[in-house]
Design an enzyme around this catalytic site. Structure first.
Site, PDB file in Angstrom:
ATOM      1  N   HIS A  23      68.673  -3.543  47.639  1.00  0.00           N
ATOM      2  CA  HIS A  23      68.560  -3.328  49.089  1.00  0.00           C
ATOM      3  C   HIS A  23      68.552  -4.639  49.902  1.00  0.00           C
ATOM      4  O   HIS A  23      69.462  -4.908  50.661  1.00  0.00           O
ATOM      5  CB  HIS A  23      67.258  -2.575  49.402  1.00  0.00           C
ATOM      6  N   ASP A  24      67.510  -5.430  49.761  1.00  0.00           N
ATOM      7  CA  ASP A  24      67.222  -6.487  50.745  1.00  0.00           C
ATOM      8  C   ASP A  24      68.245  -7.616  50.840  1.00  0.00           C
ATOM      9  O   ASP A  24      68.515  -8.115  51.936  1.00  0.00           O
ATOM     10  CB  ASP A  24      65.815  -7.059  50.484  1.00  0.00           C
ATOM     11  N   ASP A  58      58.456  -8.201  52.367  1.00  0.00           N
ATOM     12  CA  ASP A  58      57.291  -7.662  51.639  1.00  0.00           C
ATOM     13  C   ASP A  58      57.561  -7.752  50.131  1.00  0.00           C
ATOM     14  O   ASP A  58      57.579  -6.750  49.417  1.00  0.00           O
ATOM     15  CB  ASP A  58      56.988  -6.212  52.054  1.00  0.00           C
ATOM     16  N   PHE A  79      61.792   3.855  52.747  1.00  0.00           N
ATOM     17  CA  PHE A  79      60.435   3.295  52.645  1.00  0.00           C
ATOM     18  C   PHE A  79      60.023   2.456  53.851  1.00  0.00           C
ATOM     19  O   PHE A  79      58.962   2.684  54.445  1.00  0.00           O
ATOM     20  CB  PHE A  79      60.327   2.457  51.366  1.00  0.00           C
ATOM     21  N   ASN A  80      60.794   1.427  54.212  1.00  0.00           N
ATOM     22  CA  ASN A  80      60.370   0.490  55.267  1.00  0.00           C
ATOM     23  C   ASN A  80      60.090   1.213  56.585  1.00  0.00           C
ATOM     24  O   ASN A  80      59.130   0.903  57.291  1.00  0.00           O
ATOM     25  CB  ASN A  80      61.422  -0.595  55.492  1.00  0.00           C
ATOM     26  N   ASP A  96      63.255  -8.146  47.755  1.00  0.00           N
ATOM     27  CA  ASP A  96      62.967  -9.178  48.755  1.00  0.00           C
ATOM     28  C   ASP A  96      63.077 -10.562  48.110  1.00  0.00           C
ATOM     29  O   ASP A  96      63.569 -11.511  48.720  1.00  0.00           O
ATOM     30  CB  ASP A  96      61.542  -9.038  49.293  1.00  0.00           C
ATOM     31  N   THR A 154      63.073  -7.447  55.954  1.00  0.00           N
ATOM     32  CA  THR A 154      63.433  -6.634  54.781  1.00  0.00           C
ATOM     33  C   THR A 154      62.237  -5.807  54.302  1.00  0.00           C
ATOM     34  O   THR A 154      62.209  -5.348  53.164  1.00  0.00           O
ATOM     35  CB  THR A 154      63.915  -7.529  53.619  1.00  0.00           C
ATOM     36  N   ASN A 185      55.567  -3.196  50.272  1.00  0.00           N
ATOM     37  CA  ASN A 185      55.661  -2.787  48.855  1.00  0.00           C
ATOM     38  C   ASN A 185      54.299  -2.833  48.182  1.00  0.00           C
ATOM     39  O   ASN A 185      53.956  -1.997  47.351  1.00  0.00           O
ATOM     40  CB  ASN A 185      56.624  -3.718  48.107  1.00  0.00           C
TER      41      ASN A 185
HETATM   42  O1  RIB Z   1      63.674   1.288  50.717  1.00  0.00           O
HETATM   43  C1  RIB Z   1      63.883   0.024  50.173  1.00  0.00           C
HETATM   44  C2  RIB Z   1      63.098  -1.016  50.902  1.00  0.00           C
HETATM   45  O2  RIB Z   1      61.700  -0.770  50.784  1.00  0.00           O
HETATM   46  C3  RIB Z   1      63.302  -2.415  50.342  1.00  0.00           C
HETATM   47  O3  RIB Z   1      63.139  -3.349  51.359  1.00  0.00           O
HETATM   48  C4  RIB Z   1      62.190  -2.544  49.349  1.00  0.00           C
HETATM   49  O4  RIB Z   1      61.832  -3.908  49.106  1.00  0.00           O
HETATM   50  C5  RIB Z   1      61.073  -1.848  50.079  1.00  0.00           C
HETATM   51  O5  RIB Z   1      60.522  -2.768  51.006  1.00  0.00           O
HETATM   52 CA    CA Z   2      61.475  -5.118  51.091  1.00  0.00          CA
END
Ligand code: RIB
Ligand code: CA
Length: 314
Positions: free
Chosen positions: A243-244, A10, A169-170, A15, A127, A39
């Site tokens: 993160h990703d 996303d 978040f994801n 990403d 991701t 996102n």
């Molecule tokens: O919490 C972080 C994640 O949420 C990452 O993948 C960021 O790109 C969002 O998608």
């Molecule tokens: Ca992401």
């Protein structure tokens, strides 16, 4: 032996770095980039994937459009992190040629068709919210036998959430999808906030990457300059979790990370803890272990890998 992967994402600044890392790695055959609402809305995540592939001169890569929204909930987006487009940068936005578009085929059908037709086992590397993966498994469960492993960025085992106090978040965006994937019986590896908060970007890292002296590494810094703004406010530090790319780094060098096979189940409906990954780290329940949860990362090795791979990009 190259690893055949589908990167489901996303984009999203982090990403974008995951896409670049995968595309830069000869060890990986990037079969397709499937996009999901997360996102930002789906149209923007698709467009951002096209932008990144354009920047690294890889318009041969196929981008697919998937689920606009989670399975049950309305889409919750993160423009507050990634900006209105989802890939805001201070400089001029990347122009995508009108001839480079998302594929006609829907992402879910691409995932199913690719898994069914491949002789080798496929790695799914989500991701973003897990909606596309869950919908693919629901539409054709027979694809499970062709999926080697699902390595996903999401969740939090023993640390705070970043979207609510208990949810990352994801997983917060689509908790129902997360449980469908976790219940699938497929080998799962979770790159949660526990590890992603151990690989932090700051000005020093940006300078380190720019030593490559190429446009992709310069673009990395442009992305990170914007991406660190929100994190500085939230975490009151220059350090920003990347993160990703941890998903792709794990695929390239699993020794960068370590963790444990445990049970993970996600809270779906609670007002207070929706999206919490309930990780039975100590094995206090009799729930079957279903996911390898990473809790340690070697950030030096991670950024050495990232820099070396980005050196091979334009
Ligand atoms: O919490 C972080 C994640 O949420 C990452 O993948 C960021 O790109 C969002 O998608
Ligand atoms: Ca992401």
């Amino acid at each position: 032996m190259t690893k055949k992967i589908i990167l489901d994402c996303d984009p999203g600044h982090d990403d974008a770095v995951a896409i670049m890392l995968a595309a830069a790695s000869k060890e990986i055959e990037l079969l397709g980039i499937t996009c999901v609402g997360g996102n930002v809305g789906l149209d923007n995540t698709v467009n951002n994937a096209l932008k990144v592939c354009t920047l690294i001169e890889r318009t041969d890569l196929k981008v697919f459009s998937g689920a606009k929204k989670p399975i049950h909930y309305d889409l919750f987006t993160a423009e507050y992190v990634h900006g209105k487009t989802g890939l805001d940068i201070k400089g001029d936005p990347i122009e995508v040629s009108s001839s480079y578009k998302a594929q006609e085929q829907d992402a879910i059908d691409f995932i199913i068709e690719t898994c069914k037709s491949s002789n080798d086992q496929i790695y799914l590397c989500p991701t973003g919210p897990l909606t596309n993966i869950a919908l693919s498994l629901q539409k054709d469960p027979s694809i499970k036998k062709n999926i080697k492993e699902i390595i996903f960025m999401g969740g939090a085992a023993m640390c705070l959430g970043n979207t609510t106090p208990s949810a990352e978040f994801n997983i917060f965006v689509d908790p129902h999808a997360a449980n469908i994937v976790l219940d699938s019986g497929i080998a799962m590896t979770m790159m949660g906030l526990d590890v992603t908060h151990q690989v932090n970007v700051n000005r020093q890292i940006m300078n380190y990457m720019e030593e490559n002296n190429n446009k992709s590494s310069k673009f990395f810094s442009e992305l990170m300059e914007f991406y660190t703004i929100f994190h500085k406010e939230l975490y009151e530090t220059e350090d920003t979790p990347l993160h990703d790319p941890c998903v792709i780094a794990y695929l390239l060098d699993p020794s960068i990370f370590s963790g444990k096979l445990v049970n993970v189940i996600v809270e779906e409906d609670s007002e207070l803890t929706r999206g919490e990954t309930v990780v039975d780290w100590l094995g206090v329940t009799n729930r079957k272990p279903n996911c390898f949860v990473m809790d340690k990362a070697d950030d030096k090795k991670f950024f050495q890998l990232l820099k070396n791979k980005f050196a091979t990009l334009p």
